[in-house]
Design a protein around this motif. Structure first.
Motif, PDB file in Angstrom:
ATOM      1  N   TYR A   2     -30.561 -39.859  17.513  1.00  0.00           N
ATOM      2  CA  TYR A   2     -30.019 -40.174  16.192  1.00  0.00           C
ATOM      3  C   TYR A   2     -30.939 -39.691  15.075  1.00  0.00           C
ATOM      4  O   TYR A   2     -30.476 -39.230  14.036  1.00  0.00           O
ATOM      5  CB  TYR A   2     -29.783 -41.678  16.033  1.00  0.00           C
ATOM      6  CG  TYR A   2     -28.671 -42.191  16.907  1.00  0.00           C
ATOM      7  CD1 TYR A   2     -27.365 -41.773  16.703  1.00  0.00           C
ATOM      8  CD2 TYR A   2     -28.927 -43.078  17.941  1.00  0.00           C
ATOM      9  CE1 TYR A   2     -26.342 -42.226  17.502  1.00  0.00           C
ATOM     10  CE2 TYR A   2     -27.904 -43.536  18.749  1.00  0.00           C
ATOM     11  CZ  TYR A   2     -26.614 -43.102  18.522  1.00  0.00           C
ATOM     12  OH  TYR A   2     -25.602 -43.551  19.313  1.00  0.00           O
ATOM     13  N   HIS A   3     -32.240 -39.785  15.312  1.00  0.00           N
ATOM     14  CA  HIS A   3     -33.189 -39.355  14.293  1.00  0.00           C
ATOM     15  C   HIS A   3     -33.005 -37.873  13.997  1.00  0.00           C
ATOM     16  O   HIS A   3     -32.958 -37.463  12.841  1.00  0.00           O
ATOM     17  CB  HIS A   3     -34.632 -39.633  14.732  1.00  0.00           C
ATOM     18  CG  HIS A   3     -35.625 -39.177  13.733  1.00  0.00           C
ATOM     19  ND1 HIS A   3     -36.255 -37.964  13.839  1.00  0.00           N
ATOM     20  CD2 HIS A   3     -36.076 -39.748  12.598  1.00  0.00           C
ATOM     21  CE1 HIS A   3     -37.063 -37.809  12.805  1.00  0.00           C
ATOM     22  NE2 HIS A   3     -36.976 -38.884  12.043  1.00  0.00           N
ATOM     23  N   GLY A   4     -32.883 -37.055  15.020  1.00  0.00           N
ATOM     24  CA  GLY A   4     -32.690 -35.623  14.830  1.00  0.00           C
ATOM     25  C   GLY A   4     -31.404 -35.311  14.093  1.00  0.00           C
ATOM     26  O   GLY A   4     -31.366 -34.447  13.216  1.00  0.00           O
ATOM     27  N   LEU A   5     -30.340 -36.014  14.442  1.00  0.00           N
ATOM     28  CA  LEU A   5     -29.050 -35.816  13.781  1.00  0.00           C
ATOM     29  C   LEU A   5     -29.133 -36.187  12.300  1.00  0.00           C
ATOM     30  O   LEU A   5     -28.683 -35.432  11.431  1.00  0.00           O
ATOM     31  CB  LEU A   5     -27.969 -36.646  14.471  1.00  0.00           C
ATOM     32  CG  LEU A   5     -26.572 -36.589  13.864  1.00  0.00           C
ATOM     33  CD1 LEU A   5     -26.020 -35.173  13.917  1.00  0.00           C
ATOM     34  CD2 LEU A   5     -25.649 -37.545  14.600  1.00  0.00           C
ATOM     35  N   LEU A   6     -29.717 -37.348  12.010  1.00  0.00           N
ATOM     36  CA  LEU A   6     -29.867 -37.763  10.610  1.00  0.00           C
ATOM     37  C   LEU A   6     -30.744 -36.782   9.834  1.00  0.00           C
ATOM     38  O   LEU A   6     -30.444 -36.417   8.697  1.00  0.00           O
ATOM     39  CB  LEU A   6     -30.472 -39.164  10.529  1.00  0.00           C
ATOM     40  CG  LEU A   6     -29.532 -40.315  10.817  1.00  0.00           C
ATOM     41  CD1 LEU A   6     -30.314 -41.616  10.904  1.00  0.00           C
ATOM     42  CD2 LEU A   6     -28.467 -40.420   9.742  1.00  0.00           C
ATOM     43  N   LEU A   7     -31.824 -36.346  10.444  1.00  0.00           N
ATOM     44  CA  LEU A   7     -32.728 -35.387   9.809  1.00  0.00           C
ATOM     45  C   LEU A   7     -31.999 -34.098   9.472  1.00  0.00           C
ATOM     46  O   LEU A   7     -32.115 -33.572   8.356  1.00  0.00           O
ATOM     47  CB  LEU A   7     -33.907 -35.114  10.741  1.00  0.00           C
ATOM     48  CG  LEU A   7     -35.057 -34.320  10.197  1.00  0.00           C
ATOM     49  CD1 LEU A   7     -35.714 -35.020   9.028  1.00  0.00           C
ATOM     50  CD2 LEU A   7     -36.079 -34.068  11.303  1.00  0.00           C
ATOM     51  N   ASP A   8     -31.211 -33.581  10.407  1.00  0.00           N
ATOM     52  CA  ASP A   8     -30.428 -32.367  10.164  1.00  0.00           C
ATOM     53  C   ASP A   8     -29.446 -32.552   9.019  1.00  0.00           C
ATOM     54  O   ASP A   8     -29.305 -31.682   8.156  1.00  0.00           O
ATOM     55  CB  ASP A   8     -29.667 -31.955  11.425  1.00  0.00           C
ATOM     56  CG  ASP A   8     -30.568 -31.399  12.509  1.00  0.00           C
ATOM     57  OD1 ASP A   8     -31.732 -31.043  12.213  1.00  0.00           O
ATOM     58  OD2 ASP A   8     -30.103 -31.319  13.668  1.00  0.00           O
ATOM     59  N   LEU A   9     -28.746 -33.689   8.989  1.00  0.00           N
ATOM     60  CA  LEU A   9     -27.764 -33.943   7.929  1.00  0.00           C
ATOM     61  C   LEU A   9     -28.430 -34.054   6.561  1.00  0.00           C
ATOM     62  O   LEU A   9     -27.934 -33.506   5.571  1.00  0.00           O
ATOM     63  CB  LEU A   9     -26.966 -35.211   8.235  1.00  0.00           C
ATOM     64  CG  LEU A   9     -25.974 -35.109   9.383  1.00  0.00           C
ATOM     65  CD1 LEU A   9     -25.427 -36.487   9.737  1.00  0.00           C
ATOM     66  CD2 LEU A   9     -24.863 -34.147   9.050  1.00  0.00           C
ATOM     67  N   VAL A  10     -29.554 -34.773   6.506  1.00  0.00           N
ATOM     68  CA  VAL A  10     -30.272 -34.941   5.233  1.00  0.00           C
ATOM     69  C   VAL A  10     -30.716 -33.588   4.701  1.00  0.00           C
ATOM     70  O   VAL A  10     -30.578 -33.293   3.510  1.00  0.00           O
ATOM     71  CB  VAL A  10     -31.473 -35.902   5.412  1.00  0.00           C
ATOM     72  CG1 VAL A  10     -32.448 -35.808   4.259  1.00  0.00           C
ATOM     73  CG2 VAL A  10     -30.976 -37.331   5.567  1.00  0.00           C
ATOM     74  N   ARG A  11     -31.230 -32.755   5.578  1.00  0.00           N
ATOM     75  CA  ARG A  11     -31.700 -31.426   5.147  1.00  0.00           C
ATOM     76  C   ARG A  11     -30.533 -30.511   4.787  1.00  0.00           C
ATOM     77  O   ARG A  11     -30.580 -29.809   3.782  1.00  0.00           O
ATOM     78  CB  ARG A  11     -32.551 -30.801   6.246  1.00  0.00           C
ATOM     79  CG  ARG A  11     -33.904 -31.441   6.348  1.00  0.00           C
ATOM     80  CD  ARG A  11     -34.741 -30.755   7.391  1.00  0.00           C
ATOM     81  NE  ARG A  11     -36.095 -31.298   7.390  1.00  0.00           N
ATOM     82  CZ  ARG A  11     -36.867 -31.336   8.447  1.00  0.00           C
ATOM     83  NH1 ARG A  11     -36.445 -30.852   9.600  1.00  0.00           N
ATOM     84  NH2 ARG A  11     -38.076 -31.838   8.361  1.00  0.00           N
ATOM     85  N   ARG A  12     -29.494 -30.489   5.607  1.00  0.00           N
ATOM     86  CA  ARG A  12     -28.364 -29.588   5.394  1.00  0.00           C
ATOM     87  C   ARG A  12     -27.665 -29.852   4.062  1.00  0.00           C
ATOM     88  O   ARG A  12     -27.295 -28.942   3.340  1.00  0.00           O
ATOM     89  CB  ARG A  12     -27.355 -29.711   6.532  1.00  0.00           C
ATOM     90  CG  ARG A  12     -26.172 -28.756   6.367  1.00  0.00           C
ATOM     91  CD  ARG A  12     -25.162 -28.860   7.479  1.00  0.00           C
ATOM     92  NE  ARG A  12     -25.812 -28.750   8.772  1.00  0.00           N
ATOM     93  CZ  ARG A  12     -25.423 -29.444   9.848  1.00  0.00           C
ATOM     94  NH1 ARG A  12     -24.417 -30.288   9.773  1.00  0.00           N
ATOM     95  NH2 ARG A  12     -26.043 -29.302  10.993  1.00  0.00           N
ATOM     96  N   TYR A  13     -27.499 -31.127   3.741  1.00  0.00           N
ATOM     97  CA  TYR A  13     -26.764 -31.481   2.526  1.00  0.00           C
ATOM     98  C   TYR A  13     -27.675 -31.846   1.363  1.00  0.00           C
ATOM     99  O   TYR A  13     -27.192 -32.313   0.334  1.00  0.00           O
ATOM    100  CB  TYR A  13     -25.775 -32.615   2.830  1.00  0.00           C
ATOM    101  CG  TYR A  13     -24.709 -32.160   3.791  1.00  0.00           C
ATOM    102  CD1 TYR A  13     -23.694 -31.311   3.363  1.00  0.00           C
ATOM    103  CD2 TYR A  13     -24.737 -32.540   5.127  1.00  0.00           C
ATOM    104  CE1 TYR A  13     -22.726 -30.870   4.247  1.00  0.00           C
ATOM    105  CE2 TYR A  13     -23.768 -32.104   6.012  1.00  0.00           C
ATOM    106  CZ  TYR A  13     -22.766 -31.266   5.573  1.00  0.00           C
ATOM    107  OH  TYR A  13     -21.810 -30.826   6.442  1.00  0.00           O
ATOM    108  N   GLU A  14     -28.975 -31.617   1.533  1.00  0.00           N
ATOM    109  CA  GLU A  14     -29.958 -31.905   0.484  1.00  0.00           C
ATOM    110  C   GLU A  14     -29.744 -33.309  -0.087  1.00  0.00           C
ATOM    111  O   GLU A  14     -29.664 -33.506  -1.297  1.00  0.00           O
ATOM    112  CB  GLU A  14     -29.908 -30.831  -0.603  1.00  0.00           C
ATOM    113  CG  GLU A  14     -30.246 -29.453  -0.071  1.00  0.00           C
ATOM    114  CD  GLU A  14     -30.118 -28.359  -1.102  1.00  0.00           C
ATOM    115  OE1 GLU A  14     -29.804 -28.636  -2.274  1.00  0.00           O
ATOM    116  OE2 GLU A  14     -30.344 -27.198  -0.723  1.00  0.00           O
ATOM    117  N   CYS A  15     -29.655 -34.252   0.808  1.00  0.00           N
ATOM    118  CA  CYS A  15     -29.387 -35.643   0.466  1.00  0.00           C
ATOM    119  C   CYS A  15     -30.497 -36.207  -0.420  1.00  0.00           C
ATOM    120  O   CYS A  15     -31.670 -36.033  -0.138  1.00  0.00           O
ATOM    121  CB  CYS A  15     -29.295 -36.442   1.760  1.00  0.00           C
ATOM    122  SG  CYS A  15     -28.984 -38.188   1.539  1.00  0.00           S
TER     123      CYS A  15
END
Length: 75
Positions: A2-15
């Motif tokens: 889950y950490h990797g998935l969240l990290l990818d989403l935060v970076r991809r969408y510049e959260c």
């Protein structure tokens, strides 16, 4: 995982603000909430919405006051 998935989403969408709704979650282990700690360096703010009493207790044990904003509802 889950950490990797969240990290990818935060970076991809510049959260800038990550909001986590804990409505209906009765038990929130420190390990689950601990996944959010490293993400704090990447986002402006992490909001924890509707935590149960148990989740609030867990948040207090990981000294989250400076890491997360606790909210009682989603705006």
């Amino acid at each position: 995982a889950y950490h990797g998935l969240l990290l990818d989403l935060v970076r991809r969408y510049e959260c800038r603000v990550l909001a986590v709704d804990l409505s209906g979650v009765k038990l929130a282990p420190a390990g689950m909430l601990g996944v959010l700690v490293p993400l704090r360096k990447l986002v402006h703010k992490i909001e924890i919405h509707n935590p149960s009493d148990s989740a609030r207790e867990t948040l207090s044990t990981i000294h989250s006051a400076s890491l997360f904003e606790i909210c009682d509802s989603i705006a």
